[in-house]
Design an enzyme around this catalytic site. Structure first.
Site, PDB file in Angstrom:
ATOM      1  N   ASP A 208       0.704  -1.052   0.087  1.00 40.52           N
ATOM      2  CA  ASP A 208      -0.056   0.109  -0.169  1.00 40.52           C
ATOM      3  C   ASP A 208       0.751   1.489  -0.035  1.00 40.52           C
ATOM      4  O   ASP A 208       0.700   2.350   0.893  1.00 40.52           O
ATOM      5  CB  ASP A 208      -1.047   0.075   1.120  1.00 40.52           C
ATOM      6  CG  ASP A 208      -1.964   0.951   1.226  1.00 40.52           C
ATOM      7  OD1 ASP A 208      -2.265   1.364   0.350  1.00 40.52           O
ATOM      8  OD2 ASP A 208      -2.124   1.509   2.364  1.00 40.52           O
ATOM      9  N   GLU A 452       3.189  -8.549   7.453  1.00 42.23           N
ATOM     10  CA  GLU A 452       1.832  -8.994   6.932  1.00 42.23           C
ATOM     11  C   GLU A 452       2.201  -9.878   5.901  1.00 42.23           C
ATOM     12  O   GLU A 452       1.463  -9.978   4.895  1.00 42.23           O
ATOM     13  CB  GLU A 452       1.001  -7.948   6.588  1.00 42.23           C
ATOM     14  CG  GLU A 452       0.557  -7.100   7.820  1.00 42.23           C
ATOM     15  CD  GLU A 452      -0.347  -6.219   7.271  1.00 42.23           C
ATOM     16  OE1 GLU A 452      -1.081  -6.259   6.230  1.00 42.23           O
ATOM     17  OE2 GLU A 452      -0.747  -5.471   8.339  1.00 42.23           O
ATOM     18  N   TYR A 505      -7.213  -3.570  12.126  1.00 43.77           N
ATOM     19  CA  TYR A 505      -8.077  -2.403  11.568  1.00 43.77           C
ATOM     20  C   TYR A 505      -9.505  -2.412  11.918  1.00 43.77           C
ATOM     21  O   TYR A 505     -10.180  -2.333  11.064  1.00 43.77           O
ATOM     22  CB  TYR A 505      -7.667  -2.021  10.289  1.00 43.77           C
ATOM     23  CG  TYR A 505      -6.009  -1.363  10.118  1.00 43.77           C
ATOM     24  CD1 TYR A 505      -6.108   0.000   9.999  1.00 43.77           C
ATOM     25  CD2 TYR A 505      -5.157  -2.280   9.682  1.00 43.77           C
ATOM     26  CE1 TYR A 505      -4.705   0.586   9.977  1.00 43.77           C
ATOM     27  CE2 TYR A 505      -3.740  -1.712   9.643  1.00 43.77           C
ATOM     28  CZ  TYR A 505      -3.824  -0.372   9.528  1.00 43.77           C
ATOM     29  OH  TYR A 505      -2.435   0.180   9.469  1.00 43.77           O
ATOM     30  N   GLU A 541       0.524  -1.574  14.310  1.00 42.34           N
ATOM     31  CA  GLU A 541      -0.168  -1.067  13.402  1.00 42.34           C
ATOM     32  C   GLU A 541      -1.592  -0.529  13.879  1.00 42.34           C
ATOM     33  O   GLU A 541      -2.219  -1.578  14.125  1.00 42.34           O
ATOM     34  CB  GLU A 541      -0.289  -1.010  11.912  1.00 42.34           C
ATOM     35  CG  GLU A 541       1.064  -0.863  10.999  1.00 42.34           C
ATOM     36  CD  GLU A 541       0.691  -1.243   9.639  1.00 42.34           C
ATOM     37  OE1 GLU A 541      -0.371  -1.631   9.127  1.00 42.34           O
ATOM     38  OE2 GLU A 541       1.806  -1.644   9.118  1.00 42.34           O
TER      39      GLU A 541
HETATM   40  C1  GCB Z   1      -1.456  -2.435   6.550  1.00 41.73           C
HETATM   41  C2  GCB Z   1      -0.363  -2.363   5.908  1.00 41.73           C
HETATM   42  C3  GCB Z   1       0.118  -0.831   5.526  1.00 41.73           C
HETATM   43  C4  GCB Z   1      -1.000  -0.154   5.108  1.00 41.73           C
HETATM   44  C5  GCB Z   1      -2.107  -0.088   6.091  1.00 41.73           C
HETATM   45  C6  GCB Z   1      -3.435   0.465   5.652  1.00 41.73           C
HETATM   46  O1  GCB Z   1      -1.785  -3.480   7.369  1.00 41.73           O
HETATM   47  O2  GCB Z   1       0.853  -2.778   6.636  1.00 41.73           O
HETATM   48  O3  GCB Z   1       1.164  -0.861   4.606  1.00 41.73           O
HETATM   49  O4  GCB Z   1      -0.993   1.076   4.443  1.00 41.73           O
HETATM   50  O5  GCB Z   1      -2.502  -1.434   6.425  1.00 41.73           O
HETATM   51  O6  GCB Z   1      -3.593   1.770   5.768  1.00 41.73           O
HETATM   52  O7  GCB Z   1      -4.226  -0.151   5.105  1.00 41.73           O
END
Ligand code: GCB
Length: 640
Positions: A208, A452, A505, A541
């Site tokens: 990403d 990941e 997330y 994260e």
């Molecule tokens: C993740 C990734 C990261 C992305 C982020 C997102 O899990 O490790 O590279 O930018 O999520 O914002 O989706």
């Protein structure tokens, strides 16, 4: 996937010639520093540049562009070095270009470097993304796979061959990602001629961030004497008030030699000395290297001066290299991360090397601004997501006491074919190069070998066991991890990591808008990970996109209020687990950053707590309050 005949053969040929080779590590990679016996000449500035837009991207090799000035081969433009080339012009074709681009420039080499046969001249590229080939005066001097680590070539004899001619440096760089590169990717040809023109292809990637390309870090020439200090390794420890530095120095160039090692404190006062290529320096009344906000005097650095005299029958060679070093220890228990035997709680960020115009190009004003913002925020740590950062950034971390999780470019490993032997052996080489470059930085407290990966796939177990064991064999002083998102029962590499780094997330990619479920899901998630692996956990994260200036109350996704509320709901759980096994929180992300175009990204990823131009969103103030409170609660020196 079928590929047009001649193009397919040519592509295969260059892939085999270029990607098939694993280059062994042959020597050290000390950061170039000036001393009484070493000079450095920066080659940053404007270079001539030409993208090879031929259908097979191979015209440059077929017509041997390196044999002449690039400007004689066709139209060139001016390109700043260091910088990504993508956002420099108004041309979308160059922004999205895939394949070989060519850079060249002439350099006036100081006469003494040429006339003095006892001087070695080395050409060094801080990094270029992704695959590079380098020529000097039309002769190939090196090639390198990997977009985030330095490479160099000795060019002394070459420049002495025609001393009156200026020295022409040509660098060809290819950003193509394949199943075996790091990060991996695939090239896909679109063969439906009713929908795509002949030869149309795209680069697919499973990560990403924008695949910025070009010469990203400084290019320079530096000298050493013919017999020189090639590498230094230090490992530090302490007992009561005495610091211990175990060192090893390797010398190249032959001849019997004498090595004198002198350690100085921050004020330049003599502390200890030793002779020989290995030994232990004892530091009485040691001043330890402490993280920012954990001590009133963080980031304390000593200087280790290595002085070499080598004598042959006809000449004497003298070299000197001074390495900054910090004395500290790192240990991990089942529930804690210890720096100098005190529990350390990570309150920090994930970053990218990313900014307007320069893309991933090295830029001092940006670097210093980011450090000022991090210190304002109360950040004591960050992860170099998702690739190794410039060495100058690591040096800043050393000096300011910012703790680092140093990540290699193992991001987007999602295709089972990227778990094969060729991928693994390249990944091992990248770890060799990363540890060789970064082993002496006190700020680096842990290696992250990937982000990941599809760690639920069967080959992941062998892959990560091998990779982690290899990394531990390279460096026995630091823990190793990879960052995961898979559910506990699906994760194959889990048993091998020292610390569980987990991304999640909740209420963003799943259960959209439902902030109320975060406490339940997050604490179940933590309990499962801990029950399964009995290792300390870092939330490596978490976050939500927020478009700056977008407001809604009650909060809705993409507003500044929602980003704040989501962070707050995570923080409540962090605070419950903090005194158990939960050892840190790294927000995704420090600043907004560019990504590939797609329907999930509105001109890039907006999970920054700062905009891409480094202006604060509301979340920056929320986090600032929290981090300073955490610094007071966790950062003070706890009594023994
Ligand atoms: C993740 C990734 C990261 C992305 C982020 C997102 O899990 O490790 O590279 O930018 O999520 O914002 O989706």
């Amino acid at each position: 996937m079928s590929v047009p005949g001649s193009f397919a053969v040519l592509r295969l040929l260059w892939l085999l010639s270029v990607f098939g080779t694993v280059l062994p590590l042959d020597g050290g990679m000390l950061f170039p520093r000036e001393s009484s016996f070493r000079e450095v000449k920066e080659l940053n500035g404007l270079w001539d540049f030409r993208a090879d837009g031929s259908p097979n991207r191979n015209e440059g090799f077929e017509k041997a562009w390196h044999k002449r000035q690039l400007a004689e081969t066709g139209p060139v433009i001016e390109m700043p070095v260091p910088a990504s080339y993508n956002d420099i012009t108004q041309d979308p074709t160059l922004r999205d270009f895939i394949g070989w681009v060519w850079y060249d420039r002439e350099v006036a080499v100081p006469a003494r470097w040429i006339s003095d046969q006892g001087t070695r001249v080395v050409l060094r590229v801080g990094s270029a993304h992704y695959y590079s080939i380098v020529w000097v005066n039309g002769e190939k001097v090196t090639e390198h796979e990997g977009g985030h680590l330095p490479f160099e070539a000795e060019i002394s004899s070459l420049i002495r061959r025609e001393p009156m001619k200026p020295c022409r440096i040509t660098i060809a760089v290819n950003n193509t990602l394949t199943l075996e590169t790091l990060p991996p990717g695939t090239i896909q040809y679109m063969n439906d001629s009713s929908r795509y023109p002949d030869g149309f292809f795209v680069q697919n990637m499973d990560f990403d961030f924008f695949n910025y390309a070009g010469i990203h870090r400084p290019v320079l020439l530096y000298t050493t004497p013919k017999v020189y200090v090639d590498d230094i390794t230090v490992e530090t420890n302490f007992m009561d008030n005495t610091g211990l530095i175990r060192y090893k120095v390797s010398v190249q160039g032959g001849f019997s030699n004498t090595l004198n090692i002198t350690l100085m404190d921050k004020d330049g006062h003599f502390v200890a000395s030793s002779n020989g290529s290995s030994g232990v320096l004892r530091v009485v009344d040691v001043k330890l290297w402490w993280p920012y906000l954990m001590h009133e005097n963080p980031g304390y650095l000593y200087s280790m001066k290595v002085h070499l005299i080598a004598v042959s029958e006809t000449s004497t060679y003298e070299d000197e290299y001074t390495l900054p070093l910090g004395i500290r220890t790192v240990n991990v228990t089942n529930t804690q991360f210890l720096i100098n035997n005190k529990p350390f709680y990570f309150h920090g960020v994930n970053k990218h090397e990313d900014a307007d115009i320069r893309g991933r190009g090295f830029d001092w004003p940006l670097i210093v601004k980011d450090f000022n913002l991090m210190k304002w925020l109360g950040v004591n740590s960050f992860r170099t997501s998702h690739y190794p950062y410039a060495e100058e950034i690591l040096q800043m971390c050393d000096r300011h006491g910012i703790v680092l999780i140093d990540e290699c470019p193992g991001v987007g490993i999602k295709d089972i074919r990227s778990f094969g032997n060729a991928s693994l052996s390249h990944h091992l080489v990248v770890m060799d190069e990363l540890v060789r470059r970064d082993k002496n930085h006190p700020s680096v407290v842990m290696w992250s070998v990937a982000n990941e990966p599809a760690s639920e796939m069967p080959p992941a177990e062998f892959y990560f066991k091998t990779l982690i064991e290899h990394t531990k064999a390279l460096d026995q002083t630091r823990p190793v991890t990879y960052v995961t998102i898979a559910e506990a029962d699906m994760d194959k590499g889990g048993p091998y990591v020292d610390v569980v780094c987990v991304n999640s997330y909740f209420a963003w990619y799943f259960d959209q808008g439902r902030l109320d479920i975060v406490p339940l899901q997050l604490s179940t998630h933590f309990e499962n990970w801990y029950r399964k692996y009995q290792r300390p956990i870092i939330q490596s994260e978490y976050g939500a996109d927020a478009v700056p200036g977008l407001h809604m109350d009650p909060p809705m996704m993409f507003t500044e209020e929602y980003q704040n509320a989501l962070l707050q709901s995570y923080h409540d759980v962090f605070d419950q687990k903090r005194n158990q096994y939960f050892i840190g929180e790294l927000i995704w992300n420090f600043a907004d950053f560019m990504t590939a175009q797609g329907i999930y990204r509105v001109v890039g990823n907006k999970k920054g707590i700062f905009t891409r131009q480094r202006q604060p969103k509301a979340a920056a103030f929320l986090l600032r309050k929290r981090y300073w409170r955490l610094a007071n609660e966790t950062g003070r020196l706890l009594p023994d």
